[in-house]
Design a protein around this motif. Sequence first.
Motif, PDB file in Angstrom:
ATOM      1  N   PHE A  35       0.808  -1.226   0.000  1.00 35.24           N
ATOM      2  CA  PHE A  35       0.000   0.000   0.000  1.00 35.24           C
ATOM      3  C   PHE A  35       0.839   1.273   0.000  1.00 35.24           C
ATOM      4  N   LEU A  36       2.020   1.251   0.631  1.00 37.92           N
ATOM      5  CA  LEU A  36       2.765   2.499   0.788  1.00 37.92           C
ATOM      6  C   LEU A  36       4.083   2.540   0.018  1.00 37.92           C
ATOM      7  N   ASP A  37       4.417   1.479  -0.702  1.00 37.43           N
ATOM      8  CA  ASP A  37       5.655   1.517  -1.485  1.00 37.43           C
ATOM      9  C   ASP A  37       5.613   2.679  -2.471  1.00 37.43           C
ATOM     10  N   ARG A  38       6.695   3.449  -2.528  1.00 36.34           N
ATOM     11  CA  ARG A  38       6.698   4.679  -3.327  1.00 36.34           C
ATOM     12  C   ARG A  38       6.573   4.398  -4.817  1.00 36.34           C
ATOM     13  N   LYS A  39       6.939   3.200  -5.215  1.00 39.31           N
ATOM     14  CA  LYS A  39       6.894   2.900  -6.641  1.00 39.31           C
ATOM     15  C   LYS A  39       5.644   2.118  -7.026  1.00 39.31           C
ATOM     16  N   ASP A  40       5.336   1.062  -6.255  1.00 43.94           N
ATOM     17  CA  ASP A  40       4.248   0.159  -6.648  1.00 43.94           C
ATOM     18  C   ASP A  40       3.095   0.134  -5.655  1.00 43.94           C
ATOM     19  N   GLY A  41       3.137   0.909  -4.566  1.00 43.02           N
ATOM     20  CA  GLY A  41       2.069   0.880  -3.570  1.00 43.02           C
ATOM     21  C   GLY A  41       0.754   1.414  -4.115  1.00 43.02           C
ATOM     22  N   LEU A  42      -0.368   0.853  -3.611  1.00 40.80           N
ATOM     23  CA  LEU A  42      -1.690   1.263  -4.093  1.00 40.80           C
ATOM     24  C   LEU A  42      -1.997   2.711  -3.730  1.00 40.80           C
ATOM     25  N   VAL A  43      -1.629   3.149  -2.529  1.00 37.47           N
ATOM     26  CA  VAL A  43      -1.886   4.546  -2.130  1.00 37.47           C
ATOM     27  C   VAL A  43      -0.988   5.480  -2.928  1.00 37.47           C
ATOM     28  N   SER A  44       0.255   5.120  -3.079  1.00 40.03           N
ATOM     29  CA  SER A  44       1.171   5.962  -3.851  1.00 40.03           C
ATOM     30  C   SER A  44       0.731   6.041  -5.308  1.00 40.03           C
ATOM     31  N   GLY A  45       0.045   5.000  -5.788  1.00 39.41           N
ATOM     32  CA  GLY A  45      -0.408   4.990  -7.172  1.00 39.41           C
ATOM     33  C   GLY A  45      -1.467   6.035  -7.463  1.00 39.41           C
ATOM     34  N   LEU A  46      -2.165   6.478  -6.397  1.00 39.97           N
ATOM     35  CA  LEU A  46      -3.183   7.507  -6.602  1.00 39.97           C
ATOM     36  C   LEU A  46      -2.570   8.805  -7.114  1.00 39.97           C
ATOM     37  N   MET A  47      -1.338   9.070  -6.680  1.00 39.23           N
ATOM     38  CA  MET A  47      -0.699  10.321  -7.097  1.00 39.23           C
ATOM     39  C   MET A  47      -0.436  10.350  -8.600  1.00 39.23           C
ATOM     40  N   LYS A  48      -0.397   9.170  -9.217  1.00 38.34           N
ATOM     41  CA  LYS A  48      -0.190   9.134 -10.657  1.00 38.34           C
ATOM     42  C   LYS A  48      -1.424   9.647 -11.425  1.00 38.34           C
ATOM     43  N   GLN A  49      -2.573   9.682 -10.699  1.00 36.88           N
ATOM     44  CA  GLN A  49      -3.799  10.173 -11.345  1.00 36.88           C
ATOM     45  C   GLN A  49      -3.882  11.705 -11.329  1.00 36.88           C
ATOM     46  N   MET A  50      -2.949  12.339 -10.633  1.00 37.71           N
ATOM     47  CA  MET A  50      -3.007  13.794 -10.453  1.00 37.71           C
ATOM     48  C   MET A  50      -3.048  14.530 -11.795  1.00 37.71           C
ATOM     49  N   LYS A  51      -2.372  14.008 -12.802  1.00 35.26           N
ATOM     50  CA  LYS A  51      -2.334  14.730 -14.079  1.00 35.26           C
ATOM     51  C   LYS A  51      -3.691  14.762 -14.792  1.00 35.26           C
ATOM     52  N   SER A  52      -4.571  13.790 -14.433  1.00 35.49           N
ATOM     53  CA  SER A  52      -5.899  13.768 -15.077  1.00 35.49           C
ATOM     54  C   SER A  52      -6.975  14.459 -14.232  1.00 35.49           C
ATOM     55  N   VAL A  53      -6.594  14.945 -13.059  1.00 39.08           N
ATOM     56  CA  VAL A  53      -7.548  15.635 -12.183  1.00 39.08           C
ATOM     57  C   VAL A  53      -7.646  17.103 -12.617  1.00 39.08           C
ATOM     58  N   PRO A  54      -8.878  17.653 -12.717  1.00 42.41           N
ATOM     59  CA  PRO A  54      -9.022  19.069 -13.089  1.00 42.41           C
ATOM     60  C   PRO A  54      -8.241  19.966 -12.136  1.00 42.41           C
ATOM     61  N   SER A  55      -7.755  21.058 -12.658  1.00 40.07           N
ATOM     62  CA  SER A  55      -6.894  21.957 -11.882  1.00 40.07           C
ATOM     63  C   SER A  55      -7.548  22.399 -10.582  1.00 40.07           C
ATOM     64  N   GLU A  56      -8.872  22.727 -10.646  1.00 40.91           N
ATOM     65  CA  GLU A  56      -9.538  23.236  -9.451  1.00 40.91           C
ATOM     66  C   GLU A  56      -9.718  22.160  -8.366  1.00 40.91           C
ATOM     67  N   GLU A  57      -9.519  20.862  -8.752  1.00 37.98           N
ATOM     68  CA  GLU A  57      -9.706  19.777  -7.781  1.00 37.98           C
ATOM     69  C   GLU A  57      -8.376  19.186  -7.293  1.00 37.98           C
ATOM     70  N   LYS A  58      -7.265  19.640  -7.880  1.00 34.15           N
ATOM     71  CA  LYS A  58      -5.969  19.038  -7.543  1.00 34.15           C
ATOM     72  C   LYS A  58      -5.632  19.174  -6.053  1.00 34.15           C
ATOM     73  N   ALA A  59      -5.907  20.339  -5.464  1.00 34.91           N
ATOM     74  CA  ALA A  59      -5.566  20.554  -4.060  1.00 34.91           C
ATOM     75  C   ALA A  59      -6.353  19.608  -3.158  1.00 34.91           C
ATOM     76  N   ASP A  60      -7.675  19.500  -3.415  1.00 34.90           N
ATOM     77  CA  ASP A  60      -8.498  18.602  -2.601  1.00 34.90           C
ATOM     78  C   ASP A  60      -8.089  17.144  -2.806  1.00 34.90           C
ATOM     79  N   PHE A  61      -7.762  16.800  -4.042  1.00 34.27           N
ATOM     80  CA  PHE A  61      -7.351  15.425  -4.339  1.00 34.27           C
ATOM     81  C   PHE A  61      -6.070  15.071  -3.567  1.00 34.27           C
ATOM     82  N   GLY A  62      -5.123  16.015  -3.564  1.00 42.20           N
ATOM     83  CA  GLY A  62      -3.869  15.779  -2.842  1.00 42.20           C
ATOM     84  C   GLY A  62      -4.099  15.603  -1.354  1.00 42.20           C
ATOM     85  N   LYS A  63      -5.012  16.420  -0.774  1.00 46.13           N
ATOM     86  CA  LYS A  63      -5.324  16.291   0.647  1.00 46.13           C
ATOM     87  C   LYS A  63      -5.939  14.926   0.957  1.00 46.13           C
ATOM     88  N   GLU A  64      -6.817  14.440   0.084  1.00 44.54           N
ATOM     89  CA  GLU A  64      -7.453  13.137   0.299  1.00 44.54           C
ATOM     90  C   GLU A  64      -6.417  12.004   0.249  1.00 44.54           C
TER      91      GLU A  64
END
Length: 344
Positions: A35-64
């Motif tokens: 879950f927490l491995d920086r390369k293959d962890g499931l939680v860390s994998g969420l950060m890879k979705q940041m580029k597809s998140v609308p700009s106005e939602e990026k801050a909230d997405f990062g907090k979540e």
Amino acid sequence: MDKKQFEDLKQRFAERAEQIQEKNSETLYALRKGFLDRKDGLVSGLMKQMKSVPSEEKADFGKEVNALKDWVLEKLTALEKQAREAELNHRYETEKIDVTLPGTEIPRGNLHPDTLVRNQMIEAFAGMGFEIYEGAEIETDYYNFTALNTPQDHPARDMQDTFYLSDKFLLRTQTSAGQIHVMEKQKPPIKILSPGKVFRSDDDATHSPMFTQMEGLVVDKGITLCDLQGMLDKFVEKFFGAGVKTRLRPSYFPFTEPSVEVDVSCFSCGGKGCRLCKGTGWIEILGAGVVNKKVLENCGIDSDVYSGFAFGIGIERVAMLKYGIGNIKYLFESDLRVLRQINE
């Protein structure tokens, strides 16, 4: 932003943690890595979705994502603490020691018979002023034979057939070679013991291709055969016990003249005759004699001024006699059934 995926990951973590039957350092490390491995962890994998998140939602997405990461880390920390406590308690139970129980006896070793006899001999002769000289096991033909009045083609060499490394070098057949080295470098008076391994082409119940010898040498003014016997009487009494005496019989050695074989009165039966002494009351233990004048002169010692005596004794032979060992090979096979019987 789809918050359902965060709830799904929480549910997924909880299910995996529940499925782990034995929670220990190894299984919880695998859960953390998943879950927490920086390369293959499931939680860390969420950060890879940041580029597809609308700009106005990026801050909230990062907090979540950070909130989910903190939640997983908190749960893992609690599980790891429980696992460490369980492992520690298990270790306490399995490794606890009852100090009231008797201790486990550790078997003690003992010195080899050869070492025992060697030390006892050195102690006896050291008390008479002898010093120790240990020479090299590889010697030249000159020091092993020629300097000891045994030149090439001398019949006495046949009795000491040995292992030649070349025309010049060989494995020594006697520690007498050490006596030559000492007499070349040291002026009389000389009083030395020379113990060490020697090698000869012998192999039967009482002989071995390798055995241990102790030779002694005394050189001074006025030394006679009487001095030799007096010294040996003191030695055998200290080594074999009070009342043991020596007997000298004429013999031949090229490096002594006169030469003698030395017997001791049987220390088992007191000279009455037994199996050990073969009914004779005497046991042969060593060869000795007055140092041949040619040997002294070969070492640069004036034979008109100085004289001396020398003796040689096989340590294995004495060990076999003293401890009742019937075959010399027992001393080299490291058979604990034999060696455990000898403990002084």
